[in-house]
Design a protein around this motif. Sequence first.
Motif, PDB file in Angstrom:
ATOM      1  N   LEU A   1       0.836  -1.186   0.000  1.00 41.84           N
ATOM      2  CA  LEU A   1       0.000   0.000   0.000  1.00 41.84           C
ATOM      3  C   LEU A   1       0.875   1.242   0.000  1.00 41.84           C
ATOM      4  CD1 LEU A   1      -2.742  -0.952   2.626  1.00 41.84           C
ATOM      5  CD2 LEU A   1      -2.915  -1.047   0.127  1.00 41.84           C
ATOM      6  N   ALA A   2       0.537   2.208  -0.826  1.00 39.56           N
ATOM      7  CA  ALA A   2       1.271   3.475  -0.864  1.00 39.56           C
ATOM      8  C   ALA A   2       0.770   4.348   0.285  1.00 39.56           C
ATOM      9  CB  ALA A   2       1.061   4.175  -2.200  1.00 39.56           C
ATOM     10  N   ASN A   3       1.615   4.608   1.247  1.00 39.26           N
ATOM     11  CA  ASN A   3       1.201   5.293   2.464  1.00 39.26           C
ATOM     12  C   ASN A   3       0.588   6.664   2.187  1.00 39.26           C
ATOM     13  OD1 ASN A   3       1.241   5.569   5.476  1.00 39.26           O
ATOM     14  ND2 ASN A   3       2.601   7.269   4.981  1.00 39.26           N
ATOM     15  N   GLY A   4       1.111   7.362   1.175  1.00 45.65           N
ATOM     16  CA  GLY A   4       0.631   8.705   0.900  1.00 45.65           C
ATOM     17  C   GLY A   4      -0.771   8.785   0.348  1.00 45.65           C
ATOM     18  N   LEU A   5      -1.365   7.643  -0.011  1.00 45.12           N
ATOM     19  CA  LEU A   5      -2.710   7.647  -0.589  1.00 45.12           C
ATOM     20  C   LEU A   5      -3.807   7.499   0.454  1.00 45.12           C
ATOM     21  CD1 LEU A   5      -2.182   5.396  -3.761  1.00 45.12           C
ATOM     22  CD2 LEU A   5      -2.075   7.892  -3.588  1.00 45.12           C
TER      23      LEU A   5
ATOM     24  N   ARG B   1       8.345  11.602   3.101  1.00 43.99           N
ATOM     25  CA  ARG B   1       7.621  10.343   2.906  1.00 43.99           C
ATOM     26  C   ARG B   1       8.095   9.266   3.876  1.00 43.99           C
ATOM     27  NH1 ARG B   1       8.830   8.468  -2.256  1.00 43.99           N
ATOM     28  NH2 ARG B   1      10.077  10.277  -2.837  1.00 43.99           N
ATOM     29  N   LEU B   2       9.394   9.246   4.166  1.00 44.25           N
ATOM     30  CA  LEU B   2       9.905   8.283   5.139  1.00 44.25           C
ATOM     31  C   LEU B   2       9.427   8.607   6.550  1.00 44.25           C
ATOM     32  CD1 LEU B   2      13.584   7.586   4.000  1.00 44.25           C
ATOM     33  CD2 LEU B   2      11.576   6.157   3.713  1.00 44.25           C
TER      34      LEU B   2
ATOM     35  N   PRO C   1      -0.374  15.433  -3.124  1.00 39.03           N
ATOM     36  CA  PRO C   1       1.015  15.880  -2.941  1.00 39.03           C
ATOM     37  C   PRO C   1       1.983  14.707  -2.865  1.00 39.03           C
ATOM     38  CG  PRO C   1      -0.452  17.069  -1.461  1.00 39.03           C
ATOM     39  CD  PRO C   1      -1.265  15.975  -2.084  1.00 39.03           C
ATOM     40  N   PHE C   2       3.076  14.834  -3.591  1.00 37.38           N
ATOM     41  CA  PHE C   2       4.142  13.836  -3.549  1.00 37.38           C
ATOM     42  C   PHE C   2       5.342  14.509  -2.889  1.00 37.38           C
ATOM     43  CE2 PHE C   2       7.684  11.350  -5.428  1.00 37.38           C
ATOM     44  CZ  PHE C   2       7.268  10.077  -5.100  1.00 37.38           C
ATOM     45  N   GLU C   3       5.472  14.291  -1.578  1.00 41.03           N
ATOM     46  CA  GLU C   3       6.506  14.999  -0.832  1.00 41.03           C
ATOM     47  C   GLU C   3       7.897  14.464  -1.141  1.00 41.03           C
ATOM     48  OE1 GLU C   3       2.879  15.300   2.081  1.00 41.03           O
ATOM     49  OE2 GLU C   3       3.854  13.604   1.064  1.00 41.03           O
ATOM     50  N   ARG C   4       8.879  15.198  -0.724  1.00 40.39           N
ATOM     51  CA  ARG C   4      10.265  14.765  -0.911  1.00 40.39           C
ATOM     52  C   ARG C   4      10.513  13.489  -0.108  1.00 40.39           C
ATOM     53  NH1 ARG C   4      13.242  16.441   3.558  1.00 40.39           N
ATOM     54  NH2 ARG C   4      12.294  18.096   4.818  1.00 40.39           N
TER      55      ARG C   4
ATOM     56  N   GLU D   1       4.354  10.224 -10.781  1.00 37.47           N
ATOM     57  CA  GLU D   1       3.361  10.536 -11.805  1.00 37.47           C
ATOM     58  C   GLU D   1       1.949  10.206 -11.329  1.00 37.47           C
ATOM     59  OE1 GLU D   1       2.455   9.543 -16.528  1.00 37.47           O
ATOM     60  OE2 GLU D   1       3.922   8.361 -15.405  1.00 37.47           O
ATOM     61  N   GLU D   2       1.801   9.114 -10.601  1.00 34.85           N
ATOM     62  CA  GLU D   2       0.483   8.740 -10.107  1.00 34.85           C
ATOM     63  C   GLU D   2      -0.058   9.778  -9.135  1.00 34.85           C
ATOM     64  OE1 GLU D   2       0.410   4.823  -8.489  1.00 34.85           O
ATOM     65  OE2 GLU D   2       0.663   3.844 -10.431  1.00 34.85           O
ATOM     66  N   PHE D   3       0.784  10.219  -8.228  1.00 35.43           N
ATOM     67  CA  PHE D   3       0.362  11.235  -7.269  1.00 35.43           C
ATOM     68  C   PHE D   3       0.017  12.538  -7.997  1.00 35.43           C
ATOM     69  CE2 PHE D   3       2.226   8.199  -4.482  1.00 35.43           C
ATOM     70  CZ  PHE D   3       1.768   8.450  -3.203  1.00 35.43           C
ATOM     71  N   ASP D   4       0.869  12.933  -8.939  1.00 34.59           N
ATOM     72  CA  ASP D   4       0.644  14.179  -9.674  1.00 34.59           C
ATOM     73  C   ASP D   4      -0.676  14.128 -10.443  1.00 34.59           C
ATOM     74  OD1 ASP D   4       3.047  15.136  -8.729  1.00 34.59           O
ATOM     75  OD2 ASP D   4       4.159  14.719 -10.576  1.00 34.59           O
TER      76      ASP D   4
END
Length: 339
Positions: A87-91, A138-139, A131-134, A123-126
Amino acid sequence: MTEAAAPVGELTALGTPPRPFRFGAAGEGNKQEGGARKFVQTAQEAEEMGYDTFFVPDHLGDQVGPIAALGALTQATSKIRLGTSVLANGLRHPVVVAKELATLDVLSKGRLEVGVGAGWIKEEFDNAGIPFERPGIRLEKLDESLTILDTLLRGQECNFEGKHYQVRGIKGTPRPRQGPRPPLCTGGGGPKMLALAAKHADIVSVVPQTTKNGKGLLSGITLEKTIEKVNIVKAAAGDRFADIELNWAITAIVITDDREKTAEMALRAIERGLHPDLEVDVELSVEEILSSPYIAIGTFEEIAEQVKRVRQLTSMSYVGIFPTQMDAFAPVIPLLRED
């Protein structure tokens, strides 16, 4: 010599016997695999072939939604374990994720493996307007999320004040079937991500490093580089290293009676740029290709011996297989069950 620079063979003296092999298949339910309707059948076939786990990745492109899809598999399968990879945590917010995952573990009667990562396809986040953080942010967020998940998936009350998440008095419900909680899996190719995985995870996935554009570095697929990564996990995990199960994914399987000739052909294809997902940053030898944990070339028996050698030299024992390679690898499984 530092642990990260240990030579090939350094990990053979771990002081613990090798773990039994486990095998994970995967499915995305994309058009290439026959779409969402074929997805359930693919998981059922993996169960019949003897795979231990069936994983679903998490992307916003042509694939099924992982949580809903796994919900269907809790009822359509009976023995195979079910996992997210990853799972992508940012989603998603970790409190919401914990609720969904706990429900999956209950519905599957305790068969869930929880894979969570930082998210890596910008690209997916964009495209989604998320937001796709640095990398550092993200860590940090993944570190906090895994801490929250650890508490909630134990069925406990979570009170957490972090830099990115604040949770006040939420209790993990429903209580998962597995105790003390479903296993957590995360991993990566860089030292910071591997150290974070060693801190939190029951299963650490060791992967080749990628470029900022998501391409895999050719230099990262060698056995030597893999041992370096495992040593990073070992150093960061300390005493709990013996309790960590190490995973890797074989990305290419070629059944052949002539390993060397096939490896030579693979090298020429790489040199001609026929593998667009690879960044060619080094020149590899035939031997380096044949000893790579991430490429399996040969007869079923030769591939089985290669996988055994990888376990001997790295202590990795949990073998992941890409969706399109499931049938090709299946005959190797009984050869390794005998070990």
